[in-house]
Design a protein around this motif. Structure first.
Motif, PDB file in Angstrom:
ATOM      1  N   GLU A 152       6.244   2.155   6.102  1.00 36.48           N
ATOM      2  CA  GLU A 152       4.810   2.099   5.770  1.00 36.48           C
ATOM      3  C   GLU A 152       4.285   0.687   6.017  1.00 36.48           C
ATOM      4  OE1 GLU A 152       3.290   3.998   2.135  1.00 36.48           O
ATOM      5  OE2 GLU A 152       5.379   4.592   1.761  1.00 36.48           O
ATOM      6  N   PRO A 153       4.042   0.328   7.261  1.00 32.65           N
ATOM      7  CA  PRO A 153       3.662  -1.051   7.579  1.00 32.65           C
ATOM      8  C   PRO A 153       2.333  -1.503   6.976  1.00 32.65           C
ATOM      9  CG  PRO A 153       3.634   0.331   9.546  1.00 32.65           C
ATOM     10  CD  PRO A 153       4.185   1.160   8.445  1.00 32.65           C
ATOM     11  N   ASN A 154       1.477  -0.599   6.601  1.00 32.02           N
ATOM     12  CA  ASN A 154       0.173  -0.971   6.037  1.00 32.02           C
ATOM     13  C   ASN A 154       0.127  -0.844   4.521  1.00 32.02           C
ATOM     14  OD1 ASN A 154      -0.964  -1.659   8.520  1.00 32.02           O
ATOM     15  ND2 ASN A 154      -1.382   0.486   8.964  1.00 32.02           N
ATOM     16  N   ASN A 155       1.286  -0.803   3.888  1.00 28.62           N
ATOM     17  CA  ASN A 155       1.347  -0.724   2.436  1.00 28.62           C
ATOM     18  C   ASN A 155       1.373  -2.162   1.888  1.00 28.62           C
ATOM     19  OD1 ASN A 155       2.242  -0.544  -0.304  1.00 28.62           O
ATOM     20  ND2 ASN A 155       2.956   1.535   0.126  1.00 28.62           N
ATOM     21  N   ALA A 156       0.243  -2.593   1.381  1.00 24.88           N
ATOM     22  CA  ALA A 156       0.113  -3.974   0.888  1.00 24.88           C
ATOM     23  C   ALA A 156       1.095  -4.276  -0.229  1.00 24.88           C
ATOM     24  CB  ALA A 156      -1.321  -4.225   0.429  1.00 24.88           C
TER      25      ALA A 156
END
Length: 169
Positions: A33-37
């Motif tokens: 999940e590369p866009n999971n802050a």
């Protein structure tokens, strides 16, 4: 596929004091999940605890980029930048302590970013003492004592700077 299983494994690794393995698991979660802050933030914390400051800043920056309004992420990044400035100032003083002005500037900036940066106050007081500005050294080290009244080194430096002010050494 989400990264929750990898996050769980990362926390298990942290509980087992295996921070390198935790980093690997956090990185796997980010790959999923590369866009999971939150994953970037958690990895940043682990990098920071492992004294991998540049990696910590990179992932803290990514977390804030993904969630621009998140004040927790913003504060975390500020604290990391403060640590970075303290490290730069400390290196500057150990290499060329006769030119303390740049280090003093960096340390004041670090304190602005993180008013609880005890190490910044201690090093700043030393920089003032090196310039024989014992009044400012004392004032600065007393800020450290206020932050941590049981910090022995800060208390010792306070006594030393006070004596030097008294006798104008």
């Amino acid at each position: 596929m989400n990264g929750e299983i990898q996050i769980q494994k990362a926390y298990e690794s942290i509980l087992g004091h295996d921070f390198e393995k935790a980093i690997e698991w956090f990185e796997k979660a980010i790959a999923a999940e590369p866009n999971n802050a939150a994953y970037h933030y958690k990895l940043s914390i682990t990098f920071a605890r492992s004294n991998k400051l540049l990696n910590a800043i990179e992932h803290a920056s990514k977390a804030l980029e993904l969630e621009k309004e998140n004040e927790v992420y913003r504060y975390h990044l500020q604290v990391l930048h403060a640590r970075e400035l303290v490290e730069k100032a400390h290196k500057q003083l150990s290499v060329e302590s006769e030119h303390a002005e740049r280090a003093i500037f960096l340390l004041k900036e670090a304190i602005t970013l993180d008013p609880l940066a005890l190490e910044a106050y201690l090093i700043l007081s030393e920089a003032f003492a090196f310039r024989k500005d014992y009044a400012r050294a004392y004032q600065t080290v007393m800020e450290a004592v206020r932050l941590d009244p049981n910090h022995e080194l800060a208390k010792q430096h306070a006594v030393l700077y006070r004596q030097k002010m008294k006798y104008k050494v």
